[in-house]
Design a protein around this motif. Structure first.
Motif: not given
Lengths: 339, 310
Positions: A42-43, A46-47, A49-51, A53-54, A56-57, A314, A318
């Motif tokens: 799960l973690l 989720l991690c 999922l958070i990372l 977008p970064l 992808n960029k 950002i 960071l």
């Protein structure tokens, strides 16, 4: 007895003990392991999922322009390049932007947190008439959307006066539209960006410090203010740092308050980022030596440069965050908020 | 006797003065930069505003409005359809997102409060949303849909199977309570939005969880409580005050973020370029009124259930 033997012994013990408990031990052990696996999955998800977008960029920012229109390129670029970064750096005036964003954010967040600390302490540690009423006002401050008051505030600062003093001296009111003074005033009086939240968090923190500490200081002859400086502030260092970091991050990326209160010609990272399209047009026009209005910028290219710019904007946050993260997380965990 | 009483009163008075000195910045700011503009914007929303540029900056004059049909509120609600439409879109969205954010952040805080390897690292990652969901960065992310669009096209061309989409089709085909499942689909499809929106909430929940002393769980365990029971009997009541804080914060954050579509239109009207301060103010007050009512109702319900430990 070697380690291996000890382990074997332990395992044997386990089965024996398991039998003694009618299988309860095994059941618990299995449950424990299953939960661990589920939690890890799960973690991880989720991690990711958070990372994502970064990531992808990052992948978009490293592609050469022709890779954008190549359907076989998904994440890993065929032609690696750092050109986008250098283009974005000149386009956004990155150095200048970071510099002015940094000192503005620093100044504002120091002011905001300093005033919020005083006020939070006042609410947490003193009894005075109408205290509940004033705290209600803090809650009001948290829930009032700034858009509600932006028009009157804007008008107020364009013809600024304190009790008619300036009108008496200069003959007319002051137009503070092109100065950072209004924002400093707002920050210094706890009305800035999300300032209500900092007051609230700091008040909760100061409430948690034992009363005996304060009393001991009073007995030893410290006054109210000295107790605050000498005893309370060092204790609250961690919480103050976290509020400061929040404030810094939010100020860095803010555009709303920035547009409202800071001079238009100031180069700030958050402002430059929102101007990506016109900036890109200008730069391309310069390169090909044509008029900016005739330039056709593809959506993919625009998104690529936006992604690069976002990453660059950002990145300083960071870095700060990675350094401060440890004290930051732990300090928040010590807050012990109580309503 | 009289002397000690006097002394006591003296001390109380000094305490009160010191207290007021500490919160003085807030009082000044509140009166000048919040209450006054609030009152003015209320006035603006009730009058016709003409802005005049003269020497020494801008001023504005107010003209009274007599009929309801001419009032700014009428215009904001029934003439400017864009505002109404966006409002109607945002409110149901809020009803789904806010409970989802609260439940999600509570759950994550529970997990992050447990002991495991690499906890610091994972916690650090869960803070990134605080940066990513702030200010201009949010607006940029939603703009950046092309990359996603291209990926979708590739996925479609490749005939690959999307698990959640397949599940959705199956569930829809069975026809069991489409209406009930609709919000569930919405949450699942927007899970990244929820994760991004719950950065601060997780922090606040973790700090709440850390105040619960482990000895309580031990005592409960000795008494034969299962983990499930001790969650509802110990953790939940002790953290319930955090739920209230987070609720207020989530609602406010949801409504004020820069990519909120209602906020966009209000900003557009009441900014210097829009110059329709009066209608903008009426919109803002309508919006704020709705939000305040929603918040008050929710807070009243929840604060009854909140347990105070002291």
């Amino acid at each position: 007895m070697s380690k291996k033997e000890a382990k074997l012994q332990n395992r044997k013990d386990f089965w024996e003990r398991n039998q003694q408990t009618n299988g309860y031990l095994l059941e618990r052990k299995v449950g424990d392991i299953v939960w661990r696996v589920v939690r890890a999955l799960l973690l991880f998800g989720l991690c990711f999922l958070i990372l994502l977008p970064l990531i992808n960029k990052l992948s978009a920012s490293l592609k050469a322009e022709e890779d954008l229109f190549d359907a076989t390129v998904v994440n890993l670029p065929k032609n690696w390049t750092l050109g986008n970064y250098s283009l974005a750096a000149t386009m956004y005036q990155y150095g200048k932007g970071v510099f002015s964003s940094a000192w503005i954010s620093l100044l504002i967040s120091v002011l905001q947190v300093a005033s919020a600390t005083l006020v939070g302490y006042g609410f947490a540690r003193f009894n005075f008439p109408l205290k509940k009423f004033w705290f209600g006002c803090v809650v009001l401050l948290i829930i009032v959307p700034p858009q509600l008051i932006m028009a009157p505030l804007h008008l107020y600062f364009t013809s600024f006066d304190i009790f008619g003093i300036f009108e008496a001296i200069n003959g007319h009111r002051l137009n503070l539209k092109n100065s950072i003074l209004p924002y400093l005033m707002i920050g210094g009086t706890c009305m800035g960006l999300k300032n209500g939240l900092y007051i609230y968090l700091l008040r909760q923190f100061f409430r948690g410090i034992p009363k005996e500490l304060e009393e001991a200081a009073y007995v030893d002859g410290c006054g109210n203010f000295k107790t605050f400086i000498r005893i309370m502030l060092p204790d609250a260092k961690a919480m103050i740092t976290s509020c400061f970091l929040f404030s810094f991050v939010w100020q860095w990326t803010d555009k709303f308050y920035t547009d409202l209160f800071l001079p238009r010609d100031m180069t700030l990272i958050s402002r430059e980022l929102t101007k990506t399209e016109s900036l890109l047009r200008q730069v391309t026009a310069q390169i090909y030596n044509i008029e900016p209005s005739k330039v056709q910028v593809s959506v993919a290219r625009l998104n690529q440069i936006t992604a690069t710019g976002t990453l660059m904007a950002i990145a300083p946050l960071l870095i700060i965050y990675l350094f401060a993260q440890k004290g930051f997380v732990e300090s928040l965990s010590q807050t012990g908020i109580k309503m | 006797m009289k002397k000690t009483k006097n002394k006591h009163r003296n001390l109380r008075r000094r305490n009160a003065i010191a207290g007021y000195l500490f919160i003085l910045p807030f009082i000044i700011g509140f009166l000048v930069f919040l209450l006054k503009p609030l009152f003015e914007s209320l006035q603006m929303s009730l009058h016709k505003v003409t802005v005049a540029t003269g020497k020494g900056g801008r001023g504005f004059s107010l003209e009274p409005i007599k009929t309801w049909k001419e009032s700014n509120y009428y215009k904001a609600l029934f003439v400017e359809t864009e505002f109404k439409n966006r409002l109607m879109e945002t409110l149901p969205d809020m009803a789904i997102q806010i409970p989802a954010v609260l439940v999600f952040s509570f759950f994550i805080a529970l997990i992050l409060n447990q002991e495991f390897k690499g906890r610091g690292f994972v916690r650090a990652i869960f803070f990134i949303p605080v940066i990513l969901s702030s200010g201009v960065i949010v607006g940029l992310d939603t703009n950046n849909s092309l990359m996603g669009g291209m990926k979708d096209m590739i996925a479609e061309a490749g005939d690959s199977i999307n698990i959640s989409a397949t599940l959705e089709t199956i569930l829809r085909a069975t026809g069991i309570g489409n209406k009930i499942l609709e919000p569930v689909f919405e949450i699942i499809n927007g899970v990244d939005k929820i994760v991004l929106a719950s950065g601060i909430q997780i922090v606040i929940f973790i700090s709440g969880l850390q105040t619960v002393t482990p000895s309580m769980y031990e005592a409960a365990k000795v008494e034969g409580c299962t983990a499930w029971e001790s969650f509802w009997k110990i953790t939940f009541p002790l953290v319930s005050s955090m739920i209230l804080v987070n609720l207020v914060y989530t609602v406010v954050d949801f409504l004020m973020r820069t990519d909120n579509r209602v906020m966009e239109i209000i900003t557009q009207y009441s900014s210097a370029t829009g110059m329709k301060y009066d209608i903008g103010a009426a919109m803002a007050w309508t919006y704020f009124g709705i939000v305040a009512v929603v918040l008050a109702i929710l807070a009243a319900i929840i604060s009854k259930k909140v347990y105070y430990y002291e």
